[in-house]
Design a protein around this motif. Sequence first.
Motif, PDB file in Angstrom:
ATOM      1  N   THR A  43      36.509  24.119  95.553  1.00 36.38           N
ATOM      2  CA  THR A  43      36.585  25.562  95.288  1.00 36.38           C
ATOM      3  C   THR A  43      36.060  26.348  96.491  1.00 36.38           C
ATOM      4  O   THR A  43      36.650  27.346  96.913  1.00 36.38           O
ATOM      5  N   TYR A  44      34.937  25.870  97.042  1.00 39.11           N
ATOM      6  CA  TYR A  44      34.329  26.549  98.194  1.00 39.11           C
ATOM      7  C   TYR A  44      35.269  26.519  99.401  1.00 39.11           C
ATOM      8  O   TYR A  44      35.466  27.537 100.074  1.00 39.11           O
ATOM      9  N   ASN A  45      35.864  25.350  99.643  1.00 41.10           N
ATOM     10  CA  ASN A  45      36.797  25.238 100.769  1.00 41.10           C
ATOM     11  C   ASN A  45      38.000  26.170 100.586  1.00 41.10           C
ATOM     12  O   ASN A  45      38.461  26.797 101.531  1.00 41.10           O
ATOM     13  N   ARG A  46      38.479  26.269  99.333  1.00 45.07           N
ATOM     14  CA  ARG A  46      39.623  27.152  99.060  1.00 45.07           C
ATOM     15  C   ARG A  46      39.226  28.604  99.311  1.00 45.07           C
ATOM     16  O   ARG A  46      39.979  29.386  99.880  1.00 45.07           O
ATOM     17  N   LEU A  47      38.031  28.954  98.877  1.00 42.68           N
ATOM     18  CA  LEU A  47      37.529  30.318  99.046  1.00 42.68           C
ATOM     19  C   LEU A  47      37.431  30.672 100.533  1.00 42.68           C
ATOM     20  O   LEU A  47      37.854  31.751 100.964  1.00 42.68           O
ATOM     21  N   LEU A  48      36.902  29.727 101.305  1.00 47.43           N
ATOM     22  CA  LEU A  48      36.807  29.955 102.756  1.00 47.43           C
ATOM     23  C   LEU A  48      38.191  30.131 103.350  1.00 47.43           C
ATOM     24  O   LEU A  48      38.417  31.008 104.177  1.00 47.43           O
ATOM     25  N   PHE A  49      39.113  29.310 102.885  1.00 47.18           N
ATOM     26  CA  PHE A  49      40.481  29.381 103.405  1.00 47.18           C
ATOM     27  C   PHE A  49      41.078  30.755 103.117  1.00 47.18           C
ATOM     28  O   PHE A  49      41.696  31.373 103.981  1.00 47.18           O
ATOM     29  N   VAL A  50      40.854  31.241 101.888  1.00 47.72           N
ATOM     30  CA  VAL A  50      41.398  32.547 101.501  1.00 47.72           C
ATOM     31  C   VAL A  50      40.835  33.636 102.411  1.00 47.72           C
ATOM     32  O   VAL A  50      41.567  34.472 102.943  1.00 47.72           O
ATOM     33  N   PHE A  51      39.527  33.595 102.640  1.00 47.91           N
ATOM     34  CA  PHE A  51      38.924  34.652 103.443  1.00 47.91           C
ATOM     35  C   PHE A  51      39.272  34.525 104.924  1.00 47.91           C
ATOM     36  O   PHE A  51      39.384  35.517 105.632  1.00 47.91           O
ATOM     37  N   GLN A  52      39.409  33.278 105.381  1.00 43.20           N
ATOM     38  CA  GLN A  52      39.659  33.090 106.810  1.00 43.20           C
ATOM     39  C   GLN A  52      41.129  33.249 107.161  1.00 43.20           C
ATOM     40  O   GLN A  52      41.471  33.358 108.337  1.00 43.20           O
ATOM     41  N   SER A  53      41.964  33.270 106.151  1.00 44.82           N
ATOM     42  CA  SER A  53      43.399  33.296 106.416  1.00 44.82           C
ATOM     43  C   SER A  53      43.830  34.622 107.036  1.00 44.82           C
ATOM     44  O   SER A  53      43.536  35.691 106.540  1.00 44.82           O
ATOM     45  N   GLU A  54      44.535  34.515 108.134  1.00 38.90           N
ATOM     46  CA  GLU A  54      45.039  35.715 108.816  1.00 38.90           C
ATOM     47  C   GLU A  54      46.046  36.449 107.936  1.00 38.90           C
ATOM     48  O   GLU A  54      46.099  37.669 107.914  1.00 38.90           O
ATOM     49  N   ALA A  55      46.866  35.673 107.210  1.00 37.32           N
ATOM     50  CA  ALA A  55      47.902  36.283 106.375  1.00 37.32           C
ATOM     51  C   ALA A  55      47.277  37.154 105.297  1.00 37.32           C
ATOM     52  O   ALA A  55      47.728  38.269 105.044  1.00 37.32           O
ATOM     53  N   ILE A  56      46.213  36.660 104.690  1.00 33.42           N
ATOM     54  CA  ILE A  56      45.535  37.444 103.668  1.00 33.42           C
ATOM     55  C   ILE A  56      44.909  38.672 104.315  1.00 33.42           C
ATOM     56  O   ILE A  56      44.932  39.769 103.784  1.00 33.42           O
ATOM     57  N   GLY A  57      44.407  38.445 105.550  1.00 36.15           N
ATOM     58  CA  GLY A  57      43.786  39.554 106.277  1.00 36.15           C
ATOM     59  C   GLY A  57      44.748  40.710 106.431  1.00 36.15           C
ATOM     60  O   GLY A  57      44.401  41.872 106.227  1.00 36.15           O
ATOM     61  N   ALA A  58      45.971  40.364 106.760  1.00 37.08           N
ATOM     62  CA  ALA A  58      46.973  41.426 106.920  1.00 37.08           C
ATOM     63  C   ALA A  58      47.245  42.132 105.602  1.00 37.08           C
ATOM     64  O   ALA A  58      47.630  43.289 105.564  1.00 37.08           O
ATOM     65  N   GLY A  59      46.999  41.429 104.509  1.00 40.57           N
ATOM     66  CA  GLY A  59      47.258  42.007 103.200  1.00 40.57           C
ATOM     67  C   GLY A  59      46.114  42.835 102.647  1.00 40.57           C
ATOM     68  O   GLY A  59      46.193  43.334 101.553  1.00 40.57           O
ATOM     69  N   GLY A  60      45.033  42.941 103.339  1.00 44.24           N
ATOM     70  CA  GLY A  60      43.956  43.791 102.823  1.00 44.24           C
ATOM     71  C   GLY A  60      42.560  43.365 103.238  1.00 44.24           C
ATOM     72  O   GLY A  60      41.772  44.191 103.625  1.00 44.24           O
TER      73      GLY A  60
ATOM     74  N   ASP B 479      30.968  26.663 107.243  1.00 44.66           N
ATOM     75  CA  ASP B 479      31.891  25.694 107.841  1.00 44.66           C
ATOM     76  C   ASP B 479      32.443  24.776 106.758  1.00 44.66           C
ATOM     77  O   ASP B 479      31.687  24.058 106.115  1.00 44.66           O
ATOM     78  N   PRO B 480      33.746  24.780 106.560  1.00 42.76           N
ATOM     79  CA  PRO B 480      34.300  23.905 105.525  1.00 42.76           C
ATOM     80  C   PRO B 480      34.417  22.468 106.025  1.00 42.76           C
ATOM     81  O   PRO B 480      34.486  22.223 107.222  1.00 42.76           O
ATOM     82  N   LEU B 481      34.421  21.525 105.074  1.00 42.73           N
ATOM     83  CA  LEU B 481      34.732  20.141 105.420  1.00 42.73           C
ATOM     84  C   LEU B 481      36.247  20.007 105.405  1.00 42.73           C
ATOM     85  O   LEU B 481      36.926  20.743 104.699  1.00 42.73           O
ATOM     86  N   THR B 482      36.742  19.054 106.158  1.00 40.48           N
ATOM     87  CA  THR B 482      38.186  18.829 106.084  1.00 40.48           C
ATOM     88  C   THR B 482      38.494  18.161 104.743  1.00 40.48           C
ATOM     89  O   THR B 482      37.611  17.559 104.119  1.00 40.48           O
ATOM     90  N   PHE B 483      39.756  18.255 104.332  1.00 42.77           N
ATOM     91  CA  PHE B 483      40.126  17.676 103.037  1.00 42.77           C
ATOM     92  C   PHE B 483      39.931  16.161 103.056  1.00 42.77           C
ATOM     93  O   PHE B 483      39.491  15.572 102.076  1.00 42.77           O
ATOM     94  N   GLN B 484      40.197  15.542 104.225  1.00 39.69           N
ATOM     95  CA  GLN B 484      40.052  14.084 104.339  1.00 39.69           C
ATOM     96  C   GLN B 484      38.586  13.685 104.147  1.00 39.69           C
ATOM     97  O   GLN B 484      38.278  12.720 103.443  1.00 39.69           O
ATOM     98  N   GLN B 485      37.688  14.464 104.784  1.00 39.07           N
ATOM     99  CA  GLN B 485      36.258  14.152 104.641  1.00 39.07           C
ATOM    100  C   GLN B 485      35.835  14.289 103.183  1.00 39.07           C
ATOM    101  O   GLN B 485      35.160  13.429 102.622  1.00 39.07           O
ATOM    102  N   THR B 486      36.269  15.400 102.578  1.00 42.63           N
ATOM    103  CA  THR B 486      35.913  15.665 101.184  1.00 42.63           C
ATOM    104  C   THR B 486      36.363  14.524 100.288  1.00 42.63           C
ATOM    105  O   THR B 486      35.613  14.048  99.447  1.00 42.63           O
TER     106      THR B 486
END
Lengths: 265, 515
Positions: A43-60, B479-486
């Motif tokens: 969940t945390y990794n997904r959340l980071l991905f959402v916030f770090q995503s440039e595409a989402i950035g362009a959306g708001g 800093d996220p972990l990579t999916f492979q590491q996870t």
Amino acid sequence: MTRRLWALFRKELRTLFASPIAYIVLTAFVALTGVYFFQHLLTYNRLLFVFQSEAIGAGGFDAGTVPLQVNSLNELFIPASNDFSLFLLAVLPLVTMRVFAEERAHGTDELLLTTSIRPWEVALAKHLSTYVFVFLMLAVSAIYPAAVVAKSRLGMEHLLALYMGQLGYGVAVAAIGLACSSLTQSQIVAAVLAYAIPFMILDFTWLHPVLSEGIAELLNELALQSHFDSFARGVIELRRGIYFGGIVALGFTISVGSMEFTRAR
Amino acid sequence: MRFLAAAGLVTILSGLGAYYATDELSLFSIANLVVGPLLLLIAGVIEARRFQGFTGALSRRVALRWGLISAAVLAVGLAATLVSRRWDATLDLTAERRYTLSDQSRVVCKQIGTNRSADRNGAPPQLLLLKDTLIAKEVRLLIKAYQRTCPELEVREIRTADAPPEAQAILDAVEVTVLACQGGRCEPAGFPSEENITNAVLRLSRRREIQIHFLVGHGEANFASQGKHGFAGLAGALREEGLHLEALVGPAMEEIPASASVLVIAGAERNLLPAELEALERYLERGGRLLALLEPGVSTNLEPLLGRWGFELPSGVMADRASSPLLEDPKPVSLLLRAYNPFHPVTRKLSNRTMLLLPSARPILPVRKPQAGDALEALVFSNRSAWLETDVVAALADRPITPDPEEQIGQELPLAAAGRYPRDDGEARIVIIGDRDFASNRLLPALYNRDLLLNAVLWLAADEEHISIRPKAWTPDQDPLTFQQTLAYFYFLAFALPEILLLLGIHAWYRQRGG
């Protein structure tokens, strides 16, 4: 005396690990903590991905900007620590229920108490061996978080503080369970009590609507839940240690008292 | 009896369970939480009546004794837990020591104490934590650190509705978790980090208005620019400390205002007009304060003026073999510095563990006192491995450079210097730093750049009591972990390890049965 205590302690540990229940509890705890930690990590990794995503950035959102509140401590370690404490609450009574009650049911405790061994020595050995088991459970479950911390900036010291809190909490819950086990010869009754008492003192916020703010705050100081948040944030407070120590002392006293009573009968 | 006890426990647990699940004390929860203890009580009374456990006086005495001992342990435990709320022994194990207050916070607290001694009738500053806000729980440990370290500050937890009237306008405008209030004024702490909380208290407790004027019109740093080469960060840092900023358009000015506590010339790239130079000279003669940031490879008519005040400004740029690995594009001219004048107020608190990062710098030599009684001192020195590279163009263009025979290594030349000039109309002060870009948005937060710059401004403004080392901005772990590491960890912990434990359990079971 020390030699006698050491022998009793080793005997208790051997008894604990001779029964499959210890391994089942260990397995359940490690599997549960592993799965839940993994879920929080995903969940945390997904959340980071959402916030770090440039595409989402362009959306708001601001592109590539992660809010300060979204970090591994808030999104991963604190929720996982809360989960771990509930798992401890769920599995520890299964271990503590038999420690005193089993011997009482079989009558072997009376046999033990007719020797020169003092009741407090027996109780201490039982308590210490159970606490060692709690330590072992937490140590095994710490592998995953430690691996994540090794790759992050949180620091091993912080993780140590978090696990110190878990250990204090686990030992306190175990002490309650052991006290319950010493009061009865039925393992089921011991387990039910060992579930009920920590659950009842877990949190007193449900009483807040009917209490004044001062009393509610006072009760909050006595609730189990309120005592490990600071550990999870990396701070060890002496007063938290006093709280957990108080519960352990009370559990031990009740166990000794119960054994003394058995001997006097 | 056992049924009653079990029913009592189940009822209580149902009541609590419903409360935890819904986060609401519903009628169902209340009914269960009333009936459950009643059932337990009835079961207890019946059990007490039936109790025939005492087989004699001895067992009765033992039961009484241990009952009393247990009650005493419980009472002592409760008392110790409640009393220990006032104890404050803590061990901060966070990587950045987030809950251990920095030098700046301690300095501000000390200053509050001094102010209070001077003004006994004044109300003490208050730090208010709005406990019903979203992140109040996260901030509580930090607030406790203030409570512990700063007894001069009155720390309180309140509900937003109970905030003082003077805070209402702030609460209506922004989301706030911590407020600093004193004498009918409140300052919000923004994101409640130590840096922001201390600055809010500082803004509130500052007794004297300090005006910082920035000279513009000659290609100086842009204090409005948010880009990485802009200087909005510096402007923000100065404002955060309660200093007032104003731009001064050089070509349009006749005189530097007397209200200017400090004049900042941040890397002028073009000559000043003769009238500007004269105004600057007059300003300094009447006890003005000047902070000049000079860029290597840029020469203006400011240099002769600074020469008259005792500074020699050799052309060239410092180069160092041990160039900074912290920069995105490390160059030989990038400098990591850690040699300071340990006696000057600006650098007294800096040590070899508090380094500066300068992308390129020129030497500033304090060589001559214009008058007896003046004092000129070097502040920051280059490393022993550095040399003064005279081929500035090649060095700044990142072409390969090596020290020529006449370019000596290990001179440890000053890269910043300060002067004090007591005059009839007041004491003039000058600080010159041989770089401008170390204060840009990109590099100001790096290492201790901000501390050098802000401390220089405070010294110039004769606000030495607030010179300090500020808390480093908290950088959360994101800093996220990579999916492979996870996944690798997951397989090990959720499957492999439980599998091993279960096999051990089966082995124990078989052994037990065999025995």
